[in-house]
Each structure stands twice: as C-alpha cells, then as structure tokens.
Scaffold this active site. Structure first.
Site, mmCIF file in Angstrom:
data_model
loop_
_atom_site.group_PDB
_atom_site.id
_atom_site.type_symbol
_atom_site.label_atom_id
_atom_site.label_comp_id
_atom_site.label_asym_id
_atom_site.label_seq_id
_atom_site.Cartn_x
_atom_site.Cartn_y
_atom_site.Cartn_z
ATOM 1 N N LYS A 195 0.850 -1.192 0.000
ATOM 2 C CA LYS A 195 0.000 0.000 0.000
ATOM 3 C C LYS A 195 0.883 1.238 0.000
ATOM 4 C CE LYS A 195 -3.596 2.381 2.617
ATOM 5 N NZ LYS A 195 -4.551 2.325 3.720
ATOM 6 N N LYS A 248 -2.168 -1.537 -3.886
ATOM 7 C CA LYS A 248 -3.037 -0.364 -3.836
ATOM 8 C C LYS A 248 -2.215 0.899 -3.896
ATOM 9 C CE LYS A 248 -6.060 1.888 -0.556
ATOM 10 N NZ LYS A 248 -6.358 2.043 0.827
HETATM 11 C C1 PBG Z 1 -7.680 3.246 5.568
HETATM 12 C C2 PBG Z 1 -7.911 3.107 4.108
HETATM 13 C C3 PBG Z 1 -7.690 4.054 3.092
HETATM 14 C C4 PBG Z 1 -8.147 3.489 1.929
HETATM 15 C C5 PBG Z 1 -8.589 2.212 2.234
HETATM 16 N N1 PBG Z 1 -8.413 1.987 3.585
HETATM 17 C C6 PBG Z 1 -7.223 5.454 3.166
HETATM 18 C C7 PBG Z 1 -5.882 5.783 3.634
HETATM 19 O O1 PBG Z 1 -4.998 4.950 3.831
HETATM 20 O O2 PBG Z 1 -5.707 6.980 3.865
HETATM 21 C C8 PBG Z 1 -8.164 4.177 0.595
HETATM 22 C C9 PBG Z 1 -9.264 3.748 -0.311
HETATM 23 C C10 PBG Z 1 -9.574 4.676 -1.424
HETATM 24 O O3 PBG Z 1 -8.944 5.739 -1.625
HETATM 25 O O4 PBG Z 1 -10.488 4.324 -2.170
HETATM 26 N N2 PBG Z 1 -6.401 3.047 5.990
HETATM 27 ZN ZN ZN Z 2 -5.999 3.788 8.113
#
Ligand code: PBG
Ligand code: ZN
Length: 327
Positions: A195, A248
C-alpha cells in the site's frame, strides 16, 4: 514469419476473430464493491467527489448489498464511520460498533454474499492516524494489539475475510494469531500488503472522515518510488499467513501488480482507489472522455496486469455492462 506473409490485422477483422483470440476477460466474479456505513437510520449521504457512492446507514446498506448480490458481485468490503472517536480507537473493536452491526445485518439478510471488512484505526482515532500514538510517533507494536482486536471483533460479528490496511509491521501475523486462538481458523485475511502513500486516496478520506489531523502517512505507507520493496512487503505477509495479497492503488501501479503477480503464488487483489474513480467521473462529467469505455478499459488493464480480484467503486456499473454484454 514477417510482413507481408504475417499480418496481425487478419485476426482483428471481425468481432468473431477478436472474441476468439481475446486474452483477458473481465468477469463480475473479479469485482468487489466498497461500501461506507454510518450510524443512523435512512441515511444516504452522497460523497461529493464520488458520484454514485454514499455514506449509508445499515438499512440502506442492506438494499445496496442485495442489489450487488443480485448483479452477481461476489463480495463487498465495508468501511465504518463511527460517531465517536478517541485517541486509542476504542470504538474500532466494540461488539456493537458500526462495522460489527453492519456485518451481522448483512450476513443475516444475504448469507451468501462474502463480507470483507477493512481493518484500520484511522476512522476511529481523533488524530486520524492508522495506529495509536506514543510520544508523538505512531507506535507499531502498541497498534498491533488494537488492530488484531479489531479484526477479531469483525470475525466474531461474522466477517468472512478481514483486510488490514494500516501498514503496521507484523499485523498479519498478529491477526492470524488472535483469530486462531479464538477458533476463527476459517476467517481469511486479505492483506493490503503493498500500500503506497498516495494522493489518490483523497476522496476516500472525505467519505470516511479519516484524514490525519497532523503530519502524513509517510512513516507507515510505502514510498511511491519503490518497486523492489513491494516484493519484500508481500513476502512478509505471505510468511505471516495472508491468504490474498493486495496492491493499492491500481492504475498508477500496474507494474507493481505485474511484479507481485509474477513473484507471489497467492491470489492477487488490486484496489482501484477513490481518486481513480473520481478522475474518470470528473472527465465524464466534463464531456471530455467516454466514462463507460474508460471504466471497462481500466478494469481490464488491472486484470491483465495480474490482479484476479479488483476492489472498485465501479463494481456495480461494470457488473451491469458485463450483464448486458452477455445478453
Ligand atoms: C484506511 C484506508 C484508506 C483506503 C482504504 N483503507 C485510506 C488511507 O490509507 O488513507 C483508501 C481507499 C480509497 O482511496 O479508495 N487506511
Ligand atoms: Zn488507516
């Protein structure tokens, strides 16, 4: 064989030829629909930058879940918006928390729908970070305990799969340990293993009210410049017991999806995140692009790169296109 004997255009000359040699086919089976659930009754707040997506109270969530299931979408992933936040994310792991109640309601009404829960603390902490803070830093090992407790509470509510998105080191192992100790040996873990610290999450943070109140997420999410590190992150989660490895965002990281798919022998998921959705919706609204075709082209590209599971805000629309094409 070379031109003029070999002519690639021969196999593109008609729909029949093109169908026969098509390599990648998007299916409704590949799609996971993200849903935002909020406290209250009869609530359906449209998210400004994500037209067609809403903060839903549980009653409305059930209707959307049913619609998705009837379209053939195998799974949804839930994000909770609690009405109380504090410094230690107390509401993330209570029995009657928003996600826990939503899971119970969904599994009760639509038992065959696979219910995945996002496991993170950022919606539940008043500071908006994905872990708990000790002496001004996001403390890894303190956070593990709270995250694993949260995952366990989702499993107890009936979640089929938990998906940790916090990016603390060691959380997949800790979650597996908590689940197994409590006899949830059959609850799967889809790890947000790879991520990146991405600006593409902007619209999501409005939707989930989860922006960090100070600083950023650079000390836990990955640097977008790094690719080899993706394999190290994925390897760790494989050893710790992940069942599915996620990359992601998706669209700007197709090279990463491809590499992870080549190196890791688990099913690969890709999350086409909020910013990817918003850009296409905005371009379509301006009349500058064909939104529907770009949607299908983008999802097909993500699958072609190596993702078999695609989490996408287009799940419902794409499922309708796929259904209509097959009729
Ligand atoms: C929470 C989370 C996020 C997303 C999924 N789970 C946001 C982040 O890490 O700030 C992003 C999903 C999206 O942008 O569609 N940690
Ligand atoms: Zn988070």
């Amino acid at each position: 064989m070379n031109f003029p004997e070999y002519r690639p255009r021969r196999l593109r000359q008609s729909d029949g030829f093109r169908r026969m040699i098509r390599e990648t086919r998007l299916s409704v089976d590949n799609l996971v629909l993200p849903l935002f659930v909020i406290e209250g009754k009869n609530i359906k707040n449209e998210i400004a930058a994500m037209p067609g997506h809403y903060q839903l109270s549980i009653d409305n969530l059930l209707n959307t879940g049913k619609e998705a299931f009837e379209l053939g979408i195998p799974a949804v992933i839930l994000f909770g918006i609690p009405d109380k936040k504090d410094s230690i994310a107390s509401n993330a792991h209570i029995k009657d928390g928003i996600v826990q109640r939503a899971v119970r309601a969904l599994k009760d009404k639509i038992p065959e729908l696979v219910v995945i829960t996002d496991v993170c603390l950022c919606q539940y902490t008043d500071h908006g970070h994905c872990g708990v803070i000790k002496e001004n830093i996001i403390d890894n090992d303190e956070s593990l305990f709270v995250i694993a407790k949260t995952a366990l509470s989702h499993a107890e509510a009936g979640a089929d799969m938990v998906a940790p998105s916090d990016m603390m080191d060691g959380r997949v192992g800790k979650i597996r340990e908590f689940l197994d100790k409590n006899s949830f040996t059959n609850t799967a873990i889809m790890s947000y293993a790879v991520k990146y610290c991405s600006a593409y999450y902007g619209p999501f943070r409005q939707a989930a009210d989860s922006s960090p109140k100070f600083g950023d997420r650079k000390t836990y999410q990955m640097d977008p410049s790094n690719a080899i590190e993706a394999i190290r992150e994925a390897d760790l989660d494989v050893y710790e017991g992940a069942d599915i490895i996620m990359v992601k965002p998706a669209l700007a990281y197709l090279d990463i999806i491809y590499r992870v798919h080549q190196e890791i022998n688990l099913p690969i998921a890709a999350y086409s995140v909020s910013g990817e959705y918003s850009m296409i919706k905005a371009g379509e609204k301006m009349g500058w692009i064909d939104g529907k075709r770009i949607m299908m082209e983008t999802l097909t590209a993500i699958k072609r790169a190596g993702a078999n599971i695609i989490l996408t805000y287009f799940a419902m629309e794409a499922a309708k296109v796929l259904r209509d094409e097959s009729q």
